[in-house]
Design an enzyme around this catalytic site. Structure first.
Site, PDB file in Angstrom:
ATOM      1  N   LYS A  25      47.105  -9.698  53.063  1.00 10.97           N
ATOM      2  CA  LYS A  25      45.979  -8.752  53.144  1.00 10.97           C
ATOM      3  C   LYS A  25      45.554  -8.531  54.599  1.00 10.97           C
ATOM      4  O   LYS A  25      45.410  -7.392  55.045  1.00 10.97           O
ATOM      5  CB  LYS A  25      44.771  -9.267  52.325  1.00 10.97           C
ATOM      6  CG  LYS A  25      45.075  -9.503  50.853  1.00 10.97           C
ATOM      7  CD  LYS A  25      43.865  -9.970  50.087  1.00 10.97           C
ATOM      8  CE  LYS A  25      43.302 -11.303  50.518  1.00 10.97           C
ATOM      9  NZ  LYS A  25      44.192 -12.462  50.282  1.00 10.97           N
ATOM     10  N   ARG A  78      35.641 -10.589  45.227  1.00 10.75           N
ATOM     11  CA  ARG A  78      36.458 -11.714  44.766  1.00 10.75           C
ATOM     12  C   ARG A  78      36.000 -12.254  43.425  1.00 10.75           C
ATOM     13  O   ARG A  78      36.617 -13.186  42.907  1.00 10.75           O
ATOM     14  CB  ARG A  78      36.335 -12.851  45.781  1.00 10.75           C
ATOM     15  CG  ARG A  78      37.471 -12.963  46.751  1.00 10.75           C
ATOM     16  CD  ARG A  78      37.077 -14.060  47.704  1.00 10.75           C
ATOM     17  NE  ARG A  78      38.196 -14.832  48.130  1.00 10.75           N
ATOM     18  CZ  ARG A  78      38.811 -14.608  49.289  1.00 10.75           C
ATOM     19  NH1 ARG A  78      38.448 -13.645  50.077  1.00 10.75           N
ATOM     20  NH2 ARG A  78      39.809 -15.392  49.636  1.00 10.75           N
ATOM     21  N   ARG A 132      51.258 -20.571  58.607  1.00  3.88           N
ATOM     22  CA  ARG A 132      50.453 -19.552  59.294  1.00  3.88           C
ATOM     23  C   ARG A 132      49.708 -20.174  60.479  1.00  3.88           C
ATOM     24  O   ARG A 132      49.166 -21.269  60.394  1.00  3.88           O
ATOM     25  CB  ARG A 132      49.427 -18.941  58.335  1.00  3.88           C
ATOM     26  CG  ARG A 132      48.450 -18.027  59.077  1.00  3.88           C
ATOM     27  CD  ARG A 132      47.574 -17.236  58.166  1.00  3.88           C
ATOM     28  NE  ARG A 132      46.875 -18.055  57.199  1.00  3.88           N
ATOM     29  CZ  ARG A 132      46.175 -17.562  56.203  1.00  3.88           C
ATOM     30  NH1 ARG A 132      46.086 -16.274  56.033  1.00  3.88           N
ATOM     31  NH2 ARG A 132      45.560 -18.369  55.357  1.00  3.88           N
ATOM     32  N   ARG A 142      44.398 -22.921  60.362  1.00  3.87           N
ATOM     33  CA  ARG A 142      43.138 -22.898  59.616  1.00  3.87           C
ATOM     34  C   ARG A 142      42.934 -24.176  58.820  1.00  3.87           C
ATOM     35  O   ARG A 142      43.863 -24.694  58.210  1.00  3.87           O
ATOM     36  CB  ARG A 142      43.123 -21.690  58.669  1.00  3.87           C
ATOM     37  CG  ARG A 142      42.457 -20.494  59.287  1.00  3.87           C
ATOM     38  CD  ARG A 142      42.659 -19.245  58.485  1.00  3.87           C
ATOM     39  NE  ARG A 142      42.307 -19.345  57.079  1.00  3.87           N
ATOM     40  CZ  ARG A 142      42.315 -18.299  56.254  1.00  3.87           C
ATOM     41  NH1 ARG A 142      42.644 -17.105  56.709  1.00  3.87           N
ATOM     42  NH2 ARG A 142      41.990 -18.439  54.981  1.00  3.87           N
ATOM     43  N   ARG A 148      42.784 -22.974  46.403  1.00  4.71           N
ATOM     44  CA  ARG A 148      42.458 -21.550  46.592  1.00  4.71           C
ATOM     45  C   ARG A 148      43.241 -20.679  45.602  1.00  4.71           C
ATOM     46  O   ARG A 148      42.721 -19.680  45.110  1.00  4.71           O
ATOM     47  CB  ARG A 148      42.774 -21.123  48.035  1.00  4.71           C
ATOM     48  CG  ARG A 148      41.746 -21.680  49.029  1.00  4.71           C
ATOM     49  CD  ARG A 148      42.246 -21.666  50.461  1.00  4.71           C
ATOM     50  NE  ARG A 148      42.573 -20.348  50.952  1.00  4.71           N
ATOM     51  CZ  ARG A 148      43.444 -20.111  51.939  1.00  4.71           C
ATOM     52  NH1 ARG A 148      44.083 -21.111  52.527  1.00  4.71           N
ATOM     53  NH2 ARG A 148      43.661 -18.893  52.330  1.00  4.71           N
TER      54      ARG A 148
END
Ligand code: AP5
Length: 237
Positions: A28, A103, A142, A175, A186
């Protein structure tokens, strides 16, 4: 959607109001950055807004941090107020791209009400579909730039220089919520609380899906096609 009868909408071929939906790591943020550059509208990423608040040590950041670190959602009332305030800023006049909001069904219903009040018209909701295994693989590798928000993948899209942002030249960060156990939480939260939005927007005729396993460029091309097909042809509806 969202325009009372007799009230002219500000929606036009020149405005674009859209949502990117999908599990954590679906791409996203990556796609949002490309789309906002192309359409010259702001990217509104609730994740980025919250991370900035955490880094700045604001009361919002202090409140949000414990939820984010566990991979859980920040309470709806907190996030809804932030988004409404952001959508009312002047740079949103040509449109906006929501990344990470809504969400929950409560957030989606609140967004409907905001759209009604602001006389906007949601053009499109793009669902990026990615498997849970790919989500884990992507998020584990990431790394992000703490200054410009650019994301890299240590295997598929590494920075030119090891762990340094190509643009800002600052050290990339991993992160806190990209640890495997938090990523799995998540994914669970997405399945429970966010995936019902797929049916919510499909029922409104706004949902289009894109295979998020395609390359970044292929995904971008598919979304650009969908946007052009979704926007109203006339200036005022
Ligand atoms: P948020 O920041 O929104 O995280 P997320 O939705 O979990 O999404 P991510 O940022 O992890 O992934 P992405 O889909 O943007 O993927 P990306 O492009 O980076 O939210 C974080 C937290 O904030 C939440 O857990 C919650 O606590 C809180 N929060 C935020 N919004 C909230 C809300 N509305 N309500 C309540 N709480 C909220 O890509 C991932 C990786 O894959 C990158 O390395 C990238 O380079 C790579 N990649 C991307 N596309 C491809 C591709 N096509 N092929 C190969 N690799 C790719």
């Amino acid at each position: 959607m969202g325009v009372s009868s007799g009230t002219p909408s500000k929606a036009s071929k020149d405005t674009l109001e859209m949502i990117l939906l999908g599990p954590p790591g679906a791409g996203k943020g990556t796609q949002a950055k490309r789309l906002v550059e192309h359409y010259r509208i702001p990217q509104i990423s609730t994740g980025d807004i919250l991370r900035e608040a955490v880094d700045a040590g604001t009361p919002l950041g202090d409140q949000a941090h414990k939820f984010m670190a566990r991979g859980e959602l920040v309470p709806d009332d907190v996030i809804i107020d932030i988004v409404e305030e952001r959508l009312r800023q002047a740079d949103c006049a040509p449109g906006w791209l929501l990344d990470g909001f809504p969400r929950t069904l409560a957030q989606a219903q609140a967004l409907d009400a905001m759209i009604e009040r602001m006389r906007c018209r949601l053009n499109l909701v793009v669902l990026l579909e990615v498997s849970p295994d790919e989500v884990v693989a992507r998020n584990s590798f990431r790394r992000s730039c703490p200054v410009c928000g650019a994301t890299y993948h240590l295997k598929s899209r590494p920075p030119r220089e090891d762990m340094v942002c190509d643009e800002c030249r600052v050290a990339l960060v991993h992160r806190e919520d990209d640890k495997e156990e938090v990523i799995r939480r998540r994914i669970g939260v997405y399945m429970e609380q966010t995936s019902p939005l797929i049916e919510f927007y499909r029922a409104k005729g706004l949902l289009q899906s894109v295979d998020g396993h395609l390359t970044m460029d292929e995904v971008t091309r598919e979304i650009l096609d969908l946007v052009e097909r979704a926007r109203p042809a006339e200036n005022v509806r």
